[in-house]
Design an enzyme around this catalytic site. Structure first.
Site, PDB file in Angstrom:
ATOM      1  CD1 TRP A  29      -0.651  -1.720   2.800  1.00 17.87           C
ATOM      2  CD2 TRP A  29       0.940   0.299   3.158  1.00 17.87           C
ATOM      3  NE1 TRP A  29       0.989  -2.068   3.960  1.00 17.87           N
ATOM      4  CE2 TRP A  29       1.071  -0.645   4.784  1.00 17.87           C
ATOM      5  CE3 TRP A  29       0.980   1.602   3.286  1.00 17.87           C
ATOM      6  CZ2 TRP A  29       2.137   0.284   5.383  1.00 17.87           C
ATOM      7  CZ3 TRP A  29       2.257   2.209   4.018  1.00 17.87           C
ATOM      8  CH2 TRP A  29       2.324   1.281   5.425  1.00 17.87           C
ATOM      9  CG  ASN A  30       5.005   1.386   0.481  1.00 15.93           C
ATOM     10  OD1 ASN A  30       4.842   0.529  -0.521  1.00 15.93           O
ATOM     11  ND2 ASN A  30       6.544   1.593   0.654  1.00 15.93           N
ATOM     12  CE  LYS A  70      -2.318  -9.513  -1.666  1.00 10.70           C
ATOM     13  NZ  LYS A  70      -2.695  -8.305  -1.604  1.00 10.70           N
ATOM     14  N   PRO A 122      -2.858  -4.029  -3.598  1.00 11.37           N
ATOM     15  CG  PRO A 122      -2.119  -1.776  -3.683  1.00 11.37           C
ATOM     16  CD  PRO A 122      -2.013  -2.451  -4.440  1.00 11.37           C
ATOM     17  CD  GLU A 123      -6.182  -6.764   0.030  1.00 14.13           C
ATOM     18  OE1 GLU A 123      -4.826  -6.954   0.219  1.00 14.13           O
ATOM     19  OE2 GLU A 123      -5.821  -7.731  -0.917  1.00 14.13           O
ATOM     20  N   GLY A 169       6.798  -5.964   0.551  1.00 13.48           N
ATOM     21  CA  GLY A 169       6.679  -6.279   1.752  1.00 13.48           C
ATOM     22  C   GLY A 169       7.592  -6.353   2.942  1.00 13.48           C
ATOM     23  CB  SER A 170       7.140  -6.939   6.666  1.00 12.42           C
ATOM     24  OG  SER A 170       6.429  -8.316   6.543  1.00 12.42           O
ATOM     25  CD  GLU A 185      12.032  -3.279  -2.685  1.00  8.22           C
ATOM     26  OE1 GLU A 185      11.925  -3.612  -1.221  1.00  8.22           O
ATOM     27  OE2 GLU A 185      11.058  -2.393  -2.778  1.00  8.22           O
ATOM     28  CG  LEU A 186      11.772  -9.653   1.634  1.00 16.45           C
ATOM     29  CD1 LEU A 186      12.275 -10.412   2.344  1.00 16.45           C
ATOM     30  CD2 LEU A 186      10.218  -9.396   1.642  1.00 16.45           C
ATOM     31  CB  CYS A 236      11.479  -0.478   1.655  1.00 21.21           C
ATOM     32  SG  CYS A 236      11.527  -0.102  -0.674  1.00 21.21           S
ATOM     33  CD  GLU A 265      10.700  -1.645   6.710  1.00 19.49           C
ATOM     34  OE1 GLU A 265      10.571  -3.047   6.215  1.00 19.49           O
ATOM     35  OE2 GLU A 265      11.478  -0.821   6.054  1.00 19.49           O
TER      36      GLU A 265
HETATM   37  P1  NAD Z   1       2.110  -6.623   6.607  1.00 24.64           P
HETATM   38  O1  NAD Z   1       3.454  -7.560   6.665  1.00 24.64           O
HETATM   39  O2  NAD Z   1       0.953  -7.432   7.056  1.00 24.64           O
HETATM   40  O3  NAD Z   1       1.493  -6.390   4.761  1.00 24.64           O
HETATM   41  C1  NAD Z   1       2.404  -6.510   4.145  1.00 24.64           C
HETATM   42  C2  NAD Z   1       2.386  -6.813   2.890  1.00 24.64           C
HETATM   43  O4  NAD Z   1       2.295  -8.025   2.504  1.00 24.64           O
HETATM   44  C3  NAD Z   1       0.790  -6.002   2.501  1.00 24.64           C
HETATM   45  O5  NAD Z   1       0.404  -5.324   1.649  1.00 24.64           O
HETATM   46  C4  NAD Z   1       0.128  -7.330   2.641  1.00 24.64           C
HETATM   47  O6  NAD Z   1      -0.923  -7.506   1.639  1.00 24.64           O
HETATM   48  C5  NAD Z   1       0.943  -7.854   2.492  1.00 24.64           C
HETATM   49  N1  NAD Z   1       0.504  -9.384   3.067  1.00 24.64           N
HETATM   50  C6  NAD Z   1       0.531  -9.648   4.783  1.00 24.64           C
HETATM   51  N2  NAD Z   1       0.669 -11.323   4.358  1.00 24.64           N
HETATM   52  C7  NAD Z   1       0.335 -11.864   3.052  1.00 24.64           C
HETATM   53  C8  NAD Z   1       0.667 -13.134   2.681  1.00 24.64           C
HETATM   54  N3  NAD Z   1       0.506 -14.069   3.932  1.00 24.64           N
HETATM   55  N4  NAD Z   1       0.630 -13.277   1.562  1.00 24.64           N
HETATM   56  C9  NAD Z   1       0.622 -12.731   0.631  1.00 24.64           C
HETATM   57  N5  NAD Z   1       0.506 -10.771   0.809  1.00 24.64           N
HETATM   58  C10 NAD Z   1       0.696 -10.620   2.321  1.00 24.64           C
HETATM   59  O7  NAD Z   1       2.323  -5.782   7.311  1.00 24.64           O
HETATM   60  P2  NAD Z   1       1.439  -3.918   6.598  1.00 24.64           P
HETATM   61  O8  NAD Z   1       0.998  -3.891   8.597  1.00 24.64           O
HETATM   62  O9  NAD Z   1       1.078  -3.526   5.693  1.00 24.64           O
HETATM   63  O10 NAD Z   1       3.019  -3.245   7.654  1.00 24.64           O
HETATM   64  C11 NAD Z   1       4.374  -3.498   8.334  1.00 24.64           C
HETATM   65  C12 NAD Z   1       5.585  -4.137   7.709  1.00 24.64           C
HETATM   66  O11 NAD Z   1       5.936  -3.823   6.660  1.00 24.64           O
HETATM   67  C13 NAD Z   1       5.603  -2.368   7.606  1.00 24.64           C
HETATM   68  O12 NAD Z   1       6.585  -2.146   8.264  1.00 24.64           O
HETATM   69  C14 NAD Z   1       6.842  -2.555   6.142  1.00 24.64           C
HETATM   70  O13 NAD Z   1       8.172  -3.332   6.975  1.00 24.64           O
HETATM   71  C15 NAD Z   1       6.450  -4.052   5.765  1.00 24.64           C
HETATM   72  N6  NAD Z   1       5.928  -2.720   4.448  1.00 24.64           N
HETATM   73  C16 NAD Z   1       7.149  -2.900   3.931  1.00 24.64           C
HETATM   74  C17 NAD Z   1       6.768  -2.637   1.991  1.00 24.64           C
HETATM   75  C18 NAD Z   1       8.176  -2.267   0.897  1.00 24.64           C
HETATM   76  O14 NAD Z   1       7.675  -1.825   0.403  1.00 24.64           O
HETATM   77  N7  NAD Z   1       9.257  -3.120   0.975  1.00 24.64           N
HETATM   78  C19 NAD Z   1       5.872  -2.467   1.832  1.00 24.64           C
HETATM   79  C20 NAD Z   1       4.756  -2.100   2.717  1.00 24.64           C
HETATM   80  C21 NAD Z   1       5.146  -2.734   4.256  1.00 24.64           C
END
Ligand code: NAD
Length: 477
Positions: free
Chosen positions: A150-151, A174, A176-177, A227-228, A249-250, A283, A380
């Site tokens: 979502w960022n 898939k 971002p919701e 994502g994370s 890309e984490l 990130c 992070e």
């Molecule tokens: P989160 O870890 O729940 O989600 C991060 C992303 O991963 C979201 O887009 C979510 O839809 C997706 N996701 C989560 N579980 C998944 C699964 N089992 N299968 C597929 N996709 C899944 O956390 P959050 O609260 O949305 O964000 C928190 C942390 O995520 C942040 O602190 C940051 O570290 C990280 N993040 C990183 C980026 C990046 O650009 N690297 C972007 C968004 C979030």
């Protein structure tokens, strides 16, 4: 006007077949702006079948024709930037100027990958025997499942989708919701450009349910996730069990190093601008500020002054320089990072609190003398927090920069070309930017090492992630 969000399956815009959905909130007000439909298992099966059929069509489409369609999509995205940017601001919170910049950059990214489509060269290897021809051929991997956060609702998606399409792959994205509207508009630009049906499909839903269904599915050949780190490791494990190609890309925790011979004014100005861009939810955001003790006080004063000047407000207000955080989880996380650091002896120089009761606003925050065991020096923050700590020697700062398991971005400021070269070599990071902020353009590699993931989402490397290498050796008889 916020659009009605739909799924895109086999070239059609549809609601989820089971009627499930979740609300989309404006982070500036926490009010609902729309609803995002959830794809059912039947919808995912349709998307899989469409992507499989779409792949057959698209892989036979010449790179030159792919190029032409993609360039058209780029022009469409650019021409709609004024309509797309307010959608992104309404769902994500970032200032309109950042939302528009992200949308326009998407056009550049599509252009870059369109051109790469025509340069996916193989090679001819000289043979040992005179009648043998040895060819190396690049072929598209197949159906790609891409998961984006979502960022940067458009930027995260456009890199994956465009690299995949350039290579000749089809995609199930898939999106971002929390921020689906602008991501949907990106897909719409591709569809309106005339990309054949089934080549690009868009779904939303419960992320874990979708990834656990798509990743093992035999139709899917490649996974790309942003994502994370914790989720990335889980998905990479699942992909490994099913031997799928993966790009990850984490998270990151970028060290920003200011040496004693740096242009301290420039460092404070550039680093503060990039710390608070997108409210720090980036990130590659500079995160651990490590400043030589001889210029520490001067840097801190300038950085704090620049931070205090930042105008925080709704992204739709043209005077806002920083918008709200994207969701309530981030506000809770910021409070926890600040409280932990202060309890451990950090000095709160500005900020530190949420703003008001409406929406998810948090003050741009600077903390000095933050001890290494503070949570923010290890995890992070993904928000508008800048912890600053002094260092005394090159070796000490390299050790600190490399202490964490992350390795995405790193920044350094120095007037010495020798120090610049030495820090560029010593820091364990996928990207190092020295004396300026020079990351994330379409033509340069973008990716991490260590727990920050693997694979590149920019530059000539990016299309490789969507190509298989085939060796054909032929003897003339
Ligand atoms: P989160 O870890 O729940 O989600 C991060 C992303 O991963 C979201 O887009 C979510 O839809 C997706 N996701 C989560 N579980 C998944 C699964 N089992 N299968 C597929 N996709 C899944 O956390 P959050 O609260 O949305 O964000 C928190 C942390 O995520 C942040 O602190 C940051 O570290 C990280 N993040 C990183 C980026 C990046 O650009 N690297 C972007 C968004 C979030």
């Amino acid at each position: 006007m916020y659009p009605e969000v739909k799924l895109c399956i086999d070239g059609e815009w549809v609601a989820g077949s089971e009627g499930k959905s979740e609300p989309i909130l404006d982070p500036a007000t926490a009010q609902r702006v729309g609803d995002v439909p959830h794809a059912s298992r039947a919808d995912l099966d349709r998307a899989l079948a469409a992507a499989e059929a779409g792949f057959k069509v698209w892989r036979e489409t010449s790179p030159h024709d792919r190029y032409k369609l993609m360039r058209k999509a780029a022009d469409i995205v650019r021409s709609r930037a004024d309509e797309i940017a307010p959608i992104m601001t309404a769902e994500q919170g970032k200032p309109l100027v950042e939302a528009k910049g992200e949308t326009l950059l998407a056009g550049d990214i599509i252009d870059w990958f369109a051109e790469e489509a025509r340069r996916a060269y193989g090679r001819v290897i000289p043979a040992r025997a005179g009648n043998v021809h040895q060819l190396v051929i690049k072929e598209p991997v197949g159906v790609v499942a891409a998961f984006t956060p979502w960022n940067f609702p458009i930027n995260q998606a456009v890199r994956k989708v465009s690299a995949a399409l350039a290579a000749g792959c089809s995609v199930i994205l898939k999106g971002p919701e929390e921020t689906p509207g602008s991501c949907m508009e990106l897909v719409r630009a591709y569809v309106d450009a005339g990309i054949p049906k089934g080549v690009i499909n868009l779904v939303f839903g419960v992320p874990s349910e979708i990834s656990e269904y798509l990743i093992p599915h035999p139709i899917v050949r490649k996974i790309s996730f942003t994502g994370s780190t914790v989720v990335g490791k889980h998905l990479a494990g699942l992909a490994g069990q099913h031997m799928k190609r993966v790009t990850m890309e984490l998270g990151g925790h970028a060290p920003a190093i200011v040496f004693e011979d740096a242009d301290v004014d420039a460092a404070a100005k550039i680093l503060s601008a990039n710390k608070f861009r997108n409210a720090g939810q980036v990130c590659v955001a500079p995160t651990r500020f490590l400043v030589h003790e001889k210029v520490y006080d001067g840097f801190v004063d300038k950085f704090v002054a620049a931070t205090k000047k930042l105008k925080v407000g709704p992204g739709s207000d043209a005077s806002s320089r920083m918008g709200p955080l994207a969701n309530s989880r981030r506000v809770d996380a910021m409070e926890s990072f600040v409280n932990d650091a202060v309890q451990r002896g950090a000095n709160l120089r500005t900020g530190g609190k949420r703003i008001g009761n409406e929406g998810y606003f948090f003050e741009p925050t600077v903390m000095t003398d933050v001890p290494k065991d503070a949570k923010i020096m290890n995890e992070e923050p993904f928000g508008p927090l800048a912890p600053i700590a002094p260092f005394a020697s090159f070796d000490e700062v390299v050790e600190e920069a490399n202490r964490l398991p992350y390795g995405l971005a790193a920044y350094a400021y120095t007037r010495s070309t020798q120090t610049a070269a030495a820090i560029g070599a010593a820091v364990e990071s996928g990207m190092v930017s020295i004396n300026h902020h020079g990351l994330a353009l379409p033509e340069v590699p973008f990716g991490g090492v260590k727990d920050s993931g693997y694979g590149s989402e920019g530059g000539a490397e990016a299309i490789e992630a969507y190509l298989n290498t085939k060796f054909v050796t032929q003897a003339n008889v």
